[in-house]
Scaffold this active site. Structure first.
Site, PDB file in Angstrom:
ATOM      1  CB  VAL A  30      -0.948   0.007   1.220  1.00  0.00           C
ATOM      2  CG1 VAL A  30      -1.727   1.319   1.290  1.00  0.00           C
ATOM      3  CG2 VAL A  30      -1.922  -1.162   1.139  1.00  0.00           C
ATOM      4  CG  ASP A  49       9.674   0.369   5.507  1.00  0.00           C
ATOM      5  OD1 ASP A  49       8.548   0.133   5.045  1.00  0.00           O
ATOM      6  OD2 ASP A  49      10.284  -0.430   6.240  1.00  0.00           O
ATOM      7  CE  LYS A  54       9.338  -3.725   2.535  1.00  0.00           C
ATOM      8  NZ  LYS A  54       8.156  -3.822   3.426  1.00  0.00           N
ATOM      9  CE  LYS A 229      -8.538  -2.996   3.645  1.00  0.00           C
ATOM     10  NZ  LYS A 229      -8.438  -3.146   2.191  1.00  0.00           N
ATOM     11  NE  ARG A 278     -17.263 -16.591 -13.088  1.00  0.00           N
ATOM     12  CZ  ARG A 278     -18.274 -15.737 -12.975  1.00  0.00           C
ATOM     13  NH1 ARG A 278     -18.955 -15.684 -11.841  1.00  0.00           N
ATOM     14  NH2 ARG A 278     -18.585 -14.944 -13.971  1.00  0.00           N
ATOM     15  N   GLY A 284      -6.584 -16.296   0.117  1.00  0.00           N
ATOM     16  CA  GLY A 284      -5.306 -16.122   0.810  1.00  0.00           C
ATOM     17  C   GLY A 284      -4.874 -14.678   0.724  1.00  0.00           C
ATOM     18  CB  CYS A 287      -6.429  -8.163   2.915  1.00  0.00           C
ATOM     19  SG  CYS A 287      -5.350  -6.759   2.542  1.00  0.00           S
ATOM     20  CE  LYS A 290      -3.581  -7.767   7.627  1.00  0.00           C
ATOM     21  NZ  LYS A 290      -4.413  -6.783   8.330  1.00  0.00           N
TER      22      LYS A 290
END
Length: 462
Positions: A30, A49, A54, A229, A278, A284, A287, A290
């Site tokens: 994100v 970060d 990164k 969310k 479908r 998995g 998001c 968890k």
């Protein structure tokens, strides 16, 4: 025109005309996409970060993850002097107007939400605000239980800064709806933009930032925005499980589950959307698993029974078990896995359901060879699997050996195996399934027309 969704104890606000500078805390899927896309809208963006790799990648204009279009946008942003990156959170906050928080919220040991990264980020933000005179807006984007923003993040910021939320700094909750693999596209054409805010000024600043991609944001309370969310992702998880149960029911009845669901999803008035609906493999990713656990954890704490949500993990596990059963039925001692990430177009291995199958097969002495177009020897496999240590601790042992299973091409993986499982739909994988002559377990519906499906291919729900 801003849409007001009740409850919303906020007054209509006036959009501001300035273009604020932005700091983005957390440069994962994100945060990295937000950094690139906000810079593309003309904002000066500082990525932050604790991971030096990164930070170095962003600063050099390179994408730290596999995401379509991200590398080009970052390169353009760095070239234009709009994108930079640092490990110094306090300085980044001090030198910007708005801070987006996109740090990880993995599953805690008790099944709830691990908020330690939020607390750490909040303390760093507070340090940056301590000596800052200008009004600053802090925007939470992490998936968290309702109440976390105001009861966990804000007190940490206030304690570290000596300032008061709503007076000295503003707070918003702005859930993201970015699908990995098409995240840049989703940022520029969002399904909705939700802004929960403590005050009108903060809401107006954030609405102005999003105006080029969505001039009609939904304004609500922070707690409602937090819950949106979770509800979105739990619904997506519910759709996946529901469709798979339809597939498992239809198969022994010799009913084409896809024909059934093709009719079901034509009702866009009541059934909402065909997306996710479908029959196929288990859900998995970072998001859905968890957040299903998190919502169930919240309900248990409140003494509220949610039978369907409580059953999602069990049903999802049954789909994984069915794929494993089908592979074991082939009798193969060497299996080719085509597709390792939880979905095509991303290198995200977190809670990818095929990893559960691989682990079980390895325990039974089956050798695994694999291919995924987005997974290379350079992919940070160990870091991703460490993220799910509380959710799926058994997968941690794959971190050291998964890289060794990779083959340069899908054809090489298939050639080295006695049976194949395909977890991502692609023309190449479909061609290999036809040509191999080996048993193929298809969990993604490689063939739209059942008449084209070879006898060697077995679908998980069709």
């Amino acid at each position: 025109m801003v849409q007001h969704i009740q409850p919303a104890a906020l007054r209509p606000f006036r959009l501001v005309e300035t273009r604020p500078s932005v700091s983005v805390v957390g440069l994962g899927y994100v945060g990295a996409v937000s950094t690139a896309c906000l810079a593309a809208l003309g904002h000066r963006v500082v990525g932050v970060d604790v991971d030096a790799e990164k930070v170095a990648a962003i600063a050099a204009g390179r994408a730290p993850i596999h995401e379509a279009g991200l590398g080009a946008l970052l390169a353009e942003g760095v070239g234009a002097g709009l994108v930079s990156a640092t490990q110094n959170l306090a300085r980044a906050v001090a030198e910007t107007d708005v801070t987006f928080v996109s740090v990880g919220t993995p599953t805690a040991a008790d099944g709830g939400c691990d908020d330690r990264y939020i607390r750490a980020a909040a303390r760093g933000i507070g340090a940056g605000l301590r000596d800052k005179a200008d009004f600053h807006v802090v925007v939470m984007r992490c998936s968290v239980p309702p109440g976390t923003t105001m009861k966990v993040m804000v007190p940490e910021i206030e304690a570290a800064s000596g300032k008061v939320a709503g007076l000295d700094f503003g707070v918003c909750f702005n859930p993201e709806f970015l699908r990995e693999g098409v995240a840049v596209e989703d940022f520029n054409a969002p399904p909705k933009t939700v802004i929960g805010a403590t005050d009108d000024r903060s809401a107006a600043i954030l609405a102005r930032i999003y105006a080029p991609v969505d001039p009609n944001p939904i304004l609500t309370t922070i707690e409602v925005a937090e819950m949106v969310k979770y509800v979105d992702n739990v619904w997506h998880a519910t759709k996946v499980v529901f469709a798979n149960e339809v597939g498992r029911l239809c198969k022994p009845l010799e009913v084409d589950s896809h024909a059934v669901m093709d009719i079901f999803v034509t009702d866009t008035k009541l059934n909402l959307s065909p997306y996710y609906l479908r029959p196929g493999f288990a859900y998995g990713g970072s998001c859905l698993p968890k957040e299903v656990r998190a919502v169930a954890h919240i309900a248990r704490g409140l003494g509220v029974e949610l039978p369907l949500i409580d059953s999602l993990e069990r049903s999802n596990a049954a789909q994984i078990a069915e794929a494993l059963r089908m592979l074991r039925a082939t009798g193969a001692r060497r299996v080719a896995v085509l597709g390792l990430a939880f979905k095509p177009g991303t290198d995200d291995l977190r809670e990818s359901p095929i990893l559960e199958v691989i682990a079980a097969l390895m325990d039974a002495g089956v050798e695994i060879v694999a291919h995924d177009p987005a997974i290379t020897p350079e992919t940070r496999i160990e870091a991703q699997l460490a993220y799910v240590r509380h959710a799926a601790p058994g997968l941690a042992r794959l971190a050291g050996c998964l890289r060794g299973m990779l083959r340069p091409t899908a054809a090489e993986a298939v050639a080295a195996a006695e049976a194949v499982i395909v977890t991502q739909a692609s023309a190449d994988y479909r061609t290999l399934a036809v040509q191999s002559g080996k048993p193929v377990i298809d969990v993604v519906r490689l063939f739209r027309n059942r008449a084209e499906q070879p006898d060697t291919v077995r679908g998980i729900g069709w």
